[in-house]
Design a protein around this motif. Structure first.
Motif, mmCIF file in Angstrom:
data_model
loop_
_atom_site.group_PDB
_atom_site.id
_atom_site.type_symbol
_atom_site.label_atom_id
_atom_site.label_comp_id
_atom_site.label_asym_id
_atom_site.label_seq_id
_atom_site.Cartn_x
_atom_site.Cartn_y
_atom_site.Cartn_z
ATOM 1 N N LYS A 37 0.858 -1.178 0.000
ATOM 2 C CA LYS A 37 0.000 0.000 0.000
ATOM 3 C C LYS A 37 0.896 1.230 0.000
ATOM 4 O O LYS A 37 1.510 1.550 1.017
ATOM 5 C CB LYS A 37 -0.911 -0.012 1.219
ATOM 6 C CG LYS A 37 -1.884 -1.171 1.188
ATOM 7 C CD LYS A 37 -2.830 -1.148 2.341
ATOM 8 C CE LYS A 37 -3.753 -2.353 2.219
ATOM 9 N NZ LYS A 37 -4.676 -2.431 3.321
ATOM 10 N N TYR A 49 -7.241 7.060 -7.838
ATOM 11 C CA TYR A 49 -7.611 6.846 -6.443
ATOM 12 C C TYR A 49 -8.796 7.720 -6.024
ATOM 13 O O TYR A 49 -9.675 7.280 -5.297
ATOM 14 C CB TYR A 49 -6.391 7.117 -5.553
ATOM 15 C CG TYR A 49 -6.625 6.975 -4.082
ATOM 16 C CD1 TYR A 49 -6.875 5.730 -3.511
ATOM 17 C CD2 TYR A 49 -6.582 8.087 -3.243
ATOM 18 C CE1 TYR A 49 -7.086 5.601 -2.146
ATOM 19 C CE2 TYR A 49 -6.783 7.960 -1.879
ATOM 20 C CZ TYR A 49 -7.044 6.714 -1.339
ATOM 21 O OH TYR A 49 -7.247 6.592 0.006
ATOM 22 N N THR A 50 -8.831 8.977 -6.489
ATOM 23 C CA THR A 50 -9.826 9.938 -6.033
ATOM 24 C C THR A 50 -10.955 10.213 -7.026
ATOM 25 O O THR A 50 -11.979 10.754 -6.645
ATOM 26 C CB THR A 50 -9.173 11.301 -5.747
ATOM 27 O OG1 THR A 50 -8.616 11.808 -6.961
ATOM 28 C CG2 THR A 50 -8.113 11.194 -4.675
ATOM 29 N N LYS A 96 -0.433 10.238 0.082
ATOM 30 C CA LYS A 96 -1.756 9.621 0.172
ATOM 31 C C LYS A 96 -2.435 10.004 1.481
ATOM 32 O O LYS A 96 -3.642 10.271 1.505
ATOM 33 C CB LYS A 96 -1.651 8.103 0.040
ATOM 34 C CG LYS A 96 -2.982 7.393 -0.023
ATOM 35 C CD LYS A 96 -2.749 5.909 -0.281
ATOM 36 C CE LYS A 96 -4.048 5.144 -0.260
ATOM 37 N NZ LYS A 96 -4.575 4.946 1.082
ATOM 38 N N ALA A 97 -1.677 10.076 2.573
ATOM 39 C CA ALA A 97 -2.250 10.441 3.871
ATOM 40 C C ALA A 97 -2.823 11.855 3.842
ATOM 41 O O ALA A 97 -3.929 12.093 4.345
ATOM 42 C CB ALA A 97 -1.193 10.311 4.964
ATOM 43 N N SER A 98 -2.090 12.810 3.258
ATOM 44 C CA SER A 98 -2.604 14.189 3.214
ATOM 45 C C SER A 98 -3.791 14.284 2.257
ATOM 46 O O SER A 98 -4.717 15.058 2.501
ATOM 47 C CB SER A 98 -1.506 15.185 2.837
ATOM 48 O OG SER A 98 -1.122 15.060 1.492
ATOM 49 N N ASP A 139 -5.970 11.820 1.776
ATOM 50 C CA ASP A 139 -7.077 11.246 2.552
ATOM 51 C C ASP A 139 -7.621 12.261 3.559
ATOM 52 O O ASP A 139 -8.846 12.387 3.727
ATOM 53 C CB ASP A 139 -6.626 9.980 3.281
ATOM 54 C CG ASP A 139 -6.435 8.798 2.351
ATOM 55 O OD1 ASP A 139 -6.996 8.794 1.234
ATOM 56 O OD2 ASP A 139 -5.708 7.864 2.747
ATOM 57 N N ARG A 140 -6.730 12.994 4.239
ATOM 58 C CA ARG A 140 -7.162 14.022 5.205
ATOM 59 C C ARG A 140 -7.954 15.117 4.511
ATOM 60 O O ARG A 140 -8.971 15.592 5.022
ATOM 61 C CB ARG A 140 -5.962 14.620 5.944
ATOM 62 C CG ARG A 140 -5.399 13.744 7.027
ATOM 63 C CD ARG A 140 -4.396 14.486 7.905
ATOM 64 N NE ARG A 140 -3.260 15.009 7.155
ATOM 65 C CZ ARG A 140 -2.148 14.318 6.892
ATOM 66 N NH1 ARG A 140 -2.020 13.075 7.325
ATOM 67 N NH2 ARG A 140 -1.163 14.876 6.207
ATOM 68 N N ILE A 147 -9.685 14.911 1.702
ATOM 69 C CA ILE A 147 -10.991 14.382 1.316
ATOM 70 C C ILE A 147 -11.908 14.297 2.538
ATOM 71 O O ILE A 147 -13.084 14.663 2.470
ATOM 72 C CB ILE A 147 -10.843 13.011 0.627
ATOM 73 C CG1 ILE A 147 -10.167 13.190 -0.742
ATOM 74 C CG2 ILE A 147 -12.205 12.323 0.480
ATOM 75 C CD1 ILE A 147 -9.746 11.889 -1.401
ATOM 76 N N ALA A 148 -11.371 13.833 3.663
ATOM 77 C CA ALA A 148 -12.177 13.711 4.894
ATOM 78 C C ALA A 148 -12.642 15.078 5.403
ATOM 79 O O ALA A 148 -13.672 15.161 6.090
ATOM 80 C CB ALA A 148 -11.367 12.984 5.971
#
Length: 71
Positions: free
Chosen positions: A7, A19-20, A57-59, A61-62, A64-65
């Motif tokens: 991953k 991904y998005t 990817k973490a930023s 994801d943040r 998007i959240a």
């Protein structure tokens, strides 16, 4: 890559689009605004080589959240 159990923590623009489902121009705008983390590097020894950009990817994801829920 994820098919083999790996991953990735960083995505190319192309992978981030998949991904998005966001467009590349949208991703570039978000990166330029500083809302998501992006790093660049030069492939090869020559400084004239193409620069590659990777999106966290973490930023992503943040970011998007943090978007408001749609009704």
């Amino acid at each position: 890559m994820e098919g083999d159990g790996i991953k990735p923590a960083w995505l190319s623009y192309q992978d981030a689009v998949k991904y998005t489902s966001l467009g590349e121009r949208t991703l570039r705008r978000i990166v330029a605004s500083g809302e998501i983390e992006c790093r660049g590097y030069r492939a090869g020894k020559s400084t004239a080589g193409r620069s590659r950009r990777l999106i966290s990817k973490a930023s992503l994801d943040r970011w998007i959240a943090s978007l408001p829920l749609s009704a």
